[in-house]
Scaffold this active site. Structure first.
Site, PDB file in Angstrom:
ATOM      1  N   CYS A  12       2.205  -2.089  15.561  1.00 60.64           N
ATOM      2  CA  CYS A  12       2.070  -1.769  14.134  1.00 60.64           C
ATOM      3  C   CYS A  12       1.367  -2.897  13.383  1.00 60.64           C
ATOM      4  O   CYS A  12       1.730  -4.068  13.523  1.00 60.64           O
ATOM      5  CB  CYS A  12       3.461  -1.533  13.541  1.00 60.64           C
ATOM      6  SG  CYS A  12       3.432  -1.158  11.775  1.00 60.64           S
ATOM      7  N   CYS A  20      -0.495   6.096   9.880  1.00 66.43           N
ATOM      8  CA  CYS A  20       0.740   5.422  10.330  1.00 66.43           C
ATOM      9  C   CYS A  20       0.424   4.118  11.032  1.00 66.43           C
ATOM     10  O   CYS A  20      -0.387   4.078  11.943  1.00 66.43           O
ATOM     11  CB  CYS A  20       1.490   6.281  11.356  1.00 66.43           C
ATOM     12  SG  CYS A  20       2.072   7.824  10.740  1.00 66.43           S
ATOM     13  N   GLU A  43       0.832  -1.200   0.000  1.00 62.85           N
ATOM     14  CA  GLU A  43       0.000   0.000   0.000  1.00 62.85           C
ATOM     15  C   GLU A  43       0.867   1.252   0.000  1.00 62.85           C
ATOM     16  O   GLU A  43       1.959   1.268   0.570  1.00 62.85           O
ATOM     17  CB  GLU A  43      -0.913  -0.018   1.238  1.00 62.85           C
ATOM     18  CG  GLU A  43      -1.928  -1.153   1.153  1.00 62.85           C
ATOM     19  CD  GLU A  43      -2.863  -1.258   2.347  1.00 62.85           C
ATOM     20  OE1 GLU A  43      -3.976  -1.754   2.160  1.00 62.85           O
ATOM     21  OE2 GLU A  43      -2.490  -0.860   3.463  1.00 62.85           O
ATOM     22  N   CYS A  72       7.389  -4.737  15.505  1.00 59.94           N
ATOM     23  CA  CYS A  72       7.015  -3.663  16.442  1.00 59.94           C
ATOM     24  C   CYS A  72       5.579  -3.991  16.869  1.00 59.94           C
ATOM     25  O   CYS A  72       4.707  -4.158  16.008  1.00 59.94           O
ATOM     26  CB  CYS A  72       7.050  -2.299  15.763  1.00 59.94           C
ATOM     27  SG  CYS A  72       8.680  -1.884  15.129  1.00 59.94           S
ATOM     28  N   CYS A 108       3.593   8.641   0.560  1.00 60.26           N
ATOM     29  CA  CYS A 108       4.149   7.739   1.567  1.00 60.26           C
ATOM     30  C   CYS A 108       4.250   6.361   0.911  1.00 60.26           C
ATOM     31  O   CYS A 108       3.231   5.775   0.548  1.00 60.26           O
ATOM     32  CB  CYS A 108       3.225   7.710   2.786  1.00 60.26           C
ATOM     33  SG  CYS A 108       3.704   6.494   4.015  1.00 60.26           S
ATOM     34  N   CYS A 121       6.651  -6.856   6.694  1.00 58.94           N
ATOM     35  CA  CYS A 121       7.769  -6.328   7.470  1.00 58.94           C
ATOM     36  C   CYS A 121       8.256  -7.404   8.426  1.00 58.94           C
ATOM     37  O   CYS A 121       7.466  -8.207   8.910  1.00 58.94           O
ATOM     38  CB  CYS A 121       7.329  -5.089   8.262  1.00 58.94           C
ATOM     39  SG  CYS A 121       8.707  -4.207   9.036  1.00 58.94           S
ATOM     40  N   ASN A 148      -2.688   5.185  16.170  1.00 58.71           N
ATOM     41  CA  ASN A 148      -3.826   4.706  15.380  1.00 58.71           C
ATOM     42  C   ASN A 148      -4.119   3.275  15.799  1.00 58.71           C
ATOM     43  O   ASN A 148      -3.319   2.382  15.525  1.00 58.71           O
ATOM     44  CB  ASN A 148      -3.480   4.756  13.892  1.00 58.71           C
ATOM     45  CG  ASN A 148      -3.159   6.183  13.458  1.00 58.71           C
ATOM     46  OD1 ASN A 148      -3.980   7.080  13.591  1.00 58.71           O
ATOM     47  ND2 ASN A 148      -1.950   6.396  12.980  1.00 58.71           N
ATOM     48  N   LEU A 207      11.339   6.484  17.266  1.00 54.99           N
ATOM     49  CA  LEU A 207      11.986   6.325  18.572  1.00 54.99           C
ATOM     50  C   LEU A 207      11.019   5.743  19.608  1.00 54.99           C
ATOM     51  O   LEU A 207      11.269   4.700  20.189  1.00 54.99           O
ATOM     52  CB  LEU A 207      12.541   7.683  19.018  1.00 54.99           C
ATOM     53  CG  LEU A 207      13.473   7.655  20.221  1.00 54.99           C
ATOM     54  CD1 LEU A 207      14.710   6.818  19.954  1.00 54.99           C
ATOM     55  CD2 LEU A 207      13.885   9.077  20.606  1.00 54.99           C
TER      56      LEU A 207
HETATM   57  N1  SAH Z   1      10.001   0.735   9.300  1.00 58.12           N
HETATM   58  C1  SAH Z   1      10.142   2.160   9.205  1.00 58.12           C
HETATM   59  C2  SAH Z   1       9.168   2.764   8.203  1.00 58.12           C
HETATM   60  C3  SAH Z   1       7.715   2.716   8.622  1.00 58.12           C
HETATM   61  S1  SAH Z   1       7.265   4.307   9.139  1.00 58.12           S
HETATM   62  C4  SAH Z   1       9.979   2.775  10.573  1.00 58.12           C
HETATM   63  O1  SAH Z   1       9.516   2.099  11.469  1.00 58.12           O
HETATM   64  O2  SAH Z   1      10.357   3.929  10.766  1.00 58.12           O
HETATM   65  C5  SAH Z   1       5.762   4.059   9.965  1.00 58.12           C
HETATM   66  C6  SAH Z   1       5.709   4.901  11.207  1.00 58.12           C
HETATM   67  O3  SAH Z   1       4.439   4.678  11.855  1.00 58.12           O
HETATM   68  C7  SAH Z   1       6.777   4.528  12.209  1.00 58.12           C
HETATM   69  O4  SAH Z   1       7.217   5.675  12.862  1.00 58.12           O
HETATM   70  C8  SAH Z   1       6.000   3.641  13.159  1.00 58.12           C
HETATM   71  O5  SAH Z   1       6.632   3.557  14.418  1.00 58.12           O
HETATM   72  C9  SAH Z   1       4.670   4.332  13.209  1.00 58.12           C
HETATM   73  N2  SAH Z   1       3.570   3.474  13.640  1.00 58.12           N
HETATM   74  C10 SAH Z   1       3.470   2.137  13.535  1.00 58.12           C
HETATM   75  N3  SAH Z   1       2.290   1.710  14.027  1.00 58.12           N
HETATM   76  C11 SAH Z   1       1.630   2.806  14.438  1.00 58.12           C
HETATM   77  C12 SAH Z   1       0.342   3.018  14.991  1.00 58.12           C
HETATM   78  N4  SAH Z   1      -0.479   2.001  15.212  1.00 58.12           N
HETATM   79  N5  SAH Z   1      -0.017   4.298  15.268  1.00 58.12           N
HETATM   80  C13 SAH Z   1       0.816   5.326  15.001  1.00 58.12           C
HETATM   81  N6  SAH Z   1       2.027   5.192  14.474  1.00 58.12           N
HETATM   82  C14 SAH Z   1       2.438   3.948  14.183  1.00 58.12           C
END
Ligand code: SAH
Length: 355
Positions: free
Chosen positions: A122, A340, A95, A119, A108, A115, A297, A222
């Protein structure tokens, strides 16, 4: 199936294409013409290459195919955000998202199918990693969004963020090749400073990027500057702990002189206290940086809940008191699962599991 055995012409570099034409008794400059059709104009078939002779087009067709992504499903959010479900040549799906604001239109894009990083807040992590995207598959996502920006907003694409599915630094070579094409005159001619790569913080690769002298911006997810909390949220922290991340970022800054953005979600009962806010402020002092506080989210009924507004205010106060720029970002495209961490091929799950 004859088609399958033909090579994807976009796997060839310009010198390789030149070699091909010379080997087939054609002129070297033909390669540049074809290359521009393939990249700058994003043509999907050889017959549309109007300044290329019929016999040369036939030659190309006998040797090559043009693999192209296909926007399988486009969803429009009430806030203007557009989400594309993109079908790849092998039927896999990723996506990408168009995010409009008053000043910018941002693409984006995804760098991997699924992945590998786990995490635990996510949705993409639930998909597991299936494969890396090829440079052209990354490039094509940008082209699709650029066209949608022109069609639906009559505005140009202004920014690109590698914040879709996957970890760009685990597909480094292809991401760099895609960025080279996006920034080159034969490609989209976009400025590297309009591109941001976001990573979970793979320290070895942050150092490599610094050594390679990349010109794009860096963002780091972070979420906590305290090891115990960060490891609980992001298992990658076990092997890339906060101190080492700080060291790698210092290396990055010393080499590139580019500030870094920290992406940070504040969750209820996890990192919403002063101790975490102060640890973040301290981390931000390592190199020039700013903080994007992003809204959580929800991805399921799990343990994670967005922190209360007071906690967010407390963070902003502590950061600002120490001269650190902190912006609270509102979530975009939540109603279509485009925000995100929500990219999970929801509409395509059935298809995906069949593969
Ligand atoms: N793998 C890379 C690129 C993905 S960016 C990275 O982690 O930076 C996607 C962003 O959304 C990251 O900052 C991630 O931590 C954040 N993210 C993941 N799940 C989320 C959620 N449920 N709500 C808000 N942000 C989220």
């Amino acid at each position: 199936m004859e088609e399958v055995q033909k090579k994807d012409v976009r796997k060839l570099s310009l010198p390789e294409l030149e070699e091909f034409f010379l080997a087939h008794g054609d002129k070297k400059f033909r390669a540049k013409q074809v290359y521009e059709w393939l990249w700058n104009k994003s043509l999907k078939n050889f017959d549309e290459m109007s300044n290329i002779s019929l016999s040369t087009r036939e030659l190309l067709k006998t040797h090559f195919v043009i693999n192209h992504i296909q926007v399988d499903l486009m969803q429009h959010s009430t806030d203007g955000t557009i989400k594309n479900a993109v079908k790849l040549f092998d039927q896999k799906i990723v996506e990408s998202v168009l995010i409009p604001t008053s000043k910018r239109i941002t693409a984006c894009v995804s760098s991997q199918v699924g992945c590998s990083l786990d995490c635990n807040f996510c949705a993409t992590a639930r998909l597991k990693r299936m494969r890396n995207l090829n440079p052209d598959e990354i490039y094509d996502q940008v082209v699709a969004i650029k066209e949608e920006a022109e069609t639906y907003f009559q505005r140009p694409l202004t920014n690109i963020v590698f914040m879709g599915m996957g970890e760009p630094l685990l597909n480094y070579a292809n991401v760099i090749e895609a960025i080279d094409k996006i920034t080159s005159p034969e490609g989209l001619g976009m400025a590297a400073r309009r591109i941001t790569l976001s990573t979970v913080g793979i320290t070895k690769m942050i150092r490599k990027m610094a050594d390679d002298g990349v010109k794009f911006n860096l963002a780091v997810s972070l979420h906590s500057a305290i090891n115990e909390t960060r490891s609980r949220l992001m298992p990658i922290n076990d092997t890339n702990p906060v101190e080492e991340l700080g060291e790698a970022l210092k290396y990055w800054y010393d080499k590139t002189k580019r500030q870094v953005t920290y992406e940070y979600v504040i969750w209820n009962g996890i990192n919403d206290d002063e101790r975490h806010a102060r640890a973040l402020a301290k981390f931000c002092k390592i190199i020039p940086s700013k903080v994007n506080i992003i809204q959580y989210n929800p991805i399921d009924e799990g343990e994670f809940r967005q922190a209360k507004p007071e906690a967010v205010e407390m963070y902003v106060r502590i950061l600002e008191n120490q001269g650190i720029v902190a912006k609270v970002r509102r979530s975009r495209g939540q109603d279509i699962d485009a925000a995100c961490g929500q990219l999970a091929n929801k509409n395509e799950v059935a298809q995906l599991t069949e593969l």
